[in-house]
Scaffold this motif. Structure first.
Motif, short mmCIF file in Angstrom:
data_model
loop_
_atom_site.label_atom_id
_atom_site.label_comp_id
_atom_site.label_asym_id
_atom_site.label_seq_id
_atom_site.Cartn_x
_atom_site.Cartn_y
_atom_site.Cartn_z
N GLN A 137 0.82 -1.21 0.00
CA GLN A 137 0.00 0.00 0.00
C GLN A 137 0.86 1.26 0.00
O GLN A 137 0.58 2.22 -0.72
N VAL A 138 1.92 1.26 0.81
CA VAL A 138 2.80 2.42 0.87
C VAL A 138 3.53 2.61 -0.46
O VAL A 138 3.60 3.72 -0.99
N LEU A 139 4.04 1.50 -1.01
CA LEU A 139 4.74 1.57 -2.29
C LEU A 139 3.81 2.05 -3.40
O LEU A 139 4.17 2.90 -4.23
N GLY A 140 2.59 1.50 -3.43
CA GLY A 140 1.62 1.89 -4.46
C GLY A 140 1.21 3.35 -4.35
O GLY A 140 1.08 4.05 -5.36
N ALA A 141 1.00 3.83 -3.12
CA ALA A 141 0.62 5.22 -2.91
C ALA A 141 1.75 6.15 -3.37
O ALA A 141 1.50 7.18 -4.00
N TYR A 142 2.98 5.77 -3.07
CA TYR A 142 4.14 6.57 -3.49
C TYR A 142 4.21 6.62 -5.02
O TYR A 142 4.39 7.68 -5.61
N PHE A 143 4.06 5.46 -5.65
CA PHE A 143 4.16 5.33 -7.09
C PHE A 143 3.12 6.20 -7.80
O PHE A 143 3.45 6.99 -8.71
N ILE A 144 1.88 6.09 -7.38
CA ILE A 144 0.79 6.83 -8.04
C ILE A 144 0.91 8.33 -7.80
O ILE A 144 0.70 9.14 -8.71
N THR A 145 1.29 8.72 -6.57
CA THR A 145 1.42 10.14 -6.26
C THR A 145 2.54 10.78 -7.06
O THR A 145 2.38 11.89 -7.60
N TYR A 146 3.66 10.08 -7.19
CA TYR A 146 4.79 10.62 -7.95
C TYR A 146 4.42 10.81 -9.41
O TYR A 146 4.71 11.87 -10.02
N ILE A 147 3.77 9.83 -9.99
CA ILE A 147 3.36 9.92 -11.39
C ILE A 147 2.35 11.05 -11.58
O ILE A 147 2.38 11.77 -12.59
N PHE A 148 1.44 11.23 -10.61
CA PHE A 148 0.47 12.32 -10.68
C PHE A 148 1.17 13.68 -10.74
O PHE A 148 0.84 14.52 -11.59
N LEU A 149 2.16 13.90 -9.88
CA LEU A 149 2.88 15.17 -9.86
C LEU A 149 3.60 15.40 -11.18
O LEU A 149 3.57 16.51 -11.74
N GLN A 150 4.25 14.36 -11.70
CA GLN A 150 4.99 14.48 -12.96
C GLN A 150 4.05 14.70 -14.14
O GLN A 150 4.34 15.49 -15.04
N SER A 151 2.92 14.02 -14.14
CA SER A 151 1.99 14.10 -15.27
C SER A 151 1.43 15.50 -15.46
O SER A 151 1.20 15.95 -16.59
N PHE A 152 1.19 16.20 -14.34
CA PHE A 152 0.59 17.53 -14.42
C PHE A 152 1.59 18.64 -14.08
O PHE A 152 1.18 19.77 -13.82
N ALA A 153 2.88 18.30 -14.10
CA ALA A 153 3.95 19.28 -13.88
C ALA A 153 3.73 20.06 -12.58
O ALA A 153 3.90 21.28 -12.52
N ILE A 154 3.35 19.34 -11.52
CA ILE A 154 3.12 19.95 -10.21
C ILE A 154 4.41 19.87 -9.39
O ILE A 154 4.99 18.79 -9.27
N PRO A 155 4.88 20.98 -8.84
CA PRO A 155 6.11 20.95 -8.03
C PRO A 155 5.96 20.02 -6.82
O PRO A 155 4.87 19.85 -6.28
N GLY A 156 7.06 19.44 -6.39
CA GLY A 156 7.05 18.60 -5.20
C GLY A 156 7.69 17.24 -5.38
O GLY A 156 7.95 16.55 -4.38
N SER A 157 7.94 16.84 -6.63
CA SER A 157 8.50 15.50 -6.85
C SER A 157 9.92 15.37 -6.28
O SER A 157 10.35 14.28 -5.93
N ILE A 158 10.65 16.50 -6.15
CA ILE A 158 11.99 16.44 -5.58
C ILE A 158 11.94 15.92 -4.14
O ILE A 158 12.81 15.16 -3.71
N PHE A 159 10.89 16.30 -3.40
CA PHE A 159 10.77 15.85 -2.02
C PHE A 159 10.41 14.36 -1.96
O PHE A 159 10.84 13.65 -1.05
N LEU A 160 9.64 13.90 -2.95
CA LEU A 160 9.34 12.46 -3.00
C LEU A 160 10.60 11.68 -3.37
O LEU A 160 10.79 10.55 -2.91
N SER A 161 11.45 12.25 -4.22
CA SER A 161 12.72 11.59 -4.56
C SER A 161 13.59 11.43 -3.32
O SER A 161 14.18 10.37 -3.08
N ILE A 162 13.67 12.49 -2.53
CA ILE A 162 14.44 12.44 -1.28
C ILE A 162 13.82 11.42 -0.34
O ILE A 162 14.51 10.63 0.30
#
Length: 271
Positions: A92-117
């Motif tokens: 569940q944690v891995l899936g939530a991370y995966f989907i959230t990261y793709i969502f940010l990238q898909s719509f060019a929303i800032p914040g993916s750098i913090f998910l990378s960290i």
């Protein structure tokens, strides 16, 4: 080969110019494009909501920390919450991370750098590296697809000059487009969101776009994940940068261009 390349460049330039030279049609279609993008965005928000609702039940005091991180402190608090549930609810944690990261990238929303960290804090290094690179490649490709389907006219309406300039740069590098995209992903010369939304407009093929993104984000992701292993010592995202890490990025940028340089040298000898 050069003739075919020139023909391809002329064709792409013609298509680009044709799109650019119809302002009235662009204006009529802008509203429809915004509506379609809005509907896709709302659908994605609903998908994120479903992920949130299916997440393991957390303590009442922790709910406020389950949100998209906007700074390093948000990332720390989110990391603390997720690390508590990761062992028992790993998928569940891995899936939530995966989907959230793709969502940010898909719509060019800032914040993916913090998910990378954050990935460096939550997951083993090899998994974190592959996960972030895959999410970056997929998210950028979805952004590319959205621009291809409904965003071309919006791009040409709001940033035509920048697109025209980048078109000329890409045309010079079409014979080694993969290396060029890798180089751009490693270096900060162009924002990632700009590369994502303009690539389909100037006819950058999706395959080198995805592969170039996947490979090109490896060096900066490596640095972000390393920073994530000491997440609680960070005071801002800029703390992960040092002269060593900047030098490493510069080295990888040069390495990405070496095949192009060798190819040119070989071609000169053959000629």
């Amino acid at each position: 080969m050069q003739g075919a390349c020139k023909l391809n460049n002329d064709s792409s330039t013609t298509q680009f110019t044709s799109l650019k030279s119809k302002p009235e049609e662009n204006n009529r279609s802008s509203t429809g494009s915004f509506v379609i993008l809005g509907l896709i965005f709302l659908t994605s928000i609903v998908a994120l909501g479903i992920v949130y609702l299916n997440f393991p039940k957390v303590e009442e005091s922790e709910k406020q920390h389950i949100k998209l991180p906007r700074d390093i402190e948000d990332a720390k608090r989110l990391g603390n919450v997720l690390s508590r549930y990761k062992d028992k609810f790993y998928i569940q944690v891995l899936g939530a991370y995966f989907i959230t990261y793709i969502f940010l990238q898909s719509f060019a929303i800032p914040g993916s750098i913090f998910l990378s960290i954050l990935s460096g804090f939550l997951f083993p290094f090899p998994l974190a590296l592959f996960l972030v690179c895959l999410c970056s490649g997929l998210g950028a490709s979805f952004c590319y697809s959205l621009s291809y389907l409904v965003g071309k006219r919006l791009v040409m309406k709001y940033i035509p000059q920048r697109v025209t300039e980048w078109q000329s740069h890409v045309d010079k590098h079409r014979q080694h487009l993969l290396n060029y995209i890798i180089f751009l992903r490693i270096t900060p010369f162009l924002p990632n969101w700009f590369i994502n939304i303009t690539s389909p407009v100037i006819n950058v093929p999706i395959v080198p776009f995805f592969v170039g993104t996947f490979l090109g984000v490896i060096p900066p992701t490596f640095i972000a994940i390393q920073a994530g292993t000491t997440l609680h010592q960070l005071t801002s995202s800029s703390d992960m940068l040092s002269w060593t890490s900047i030098g490493m990025l510069a080295l990888f940028a040069v390495i990405s261009l070496l095949p192009v340089i060798f190819k040119k040298k070989l071609q000169e000898k053959i000629d």
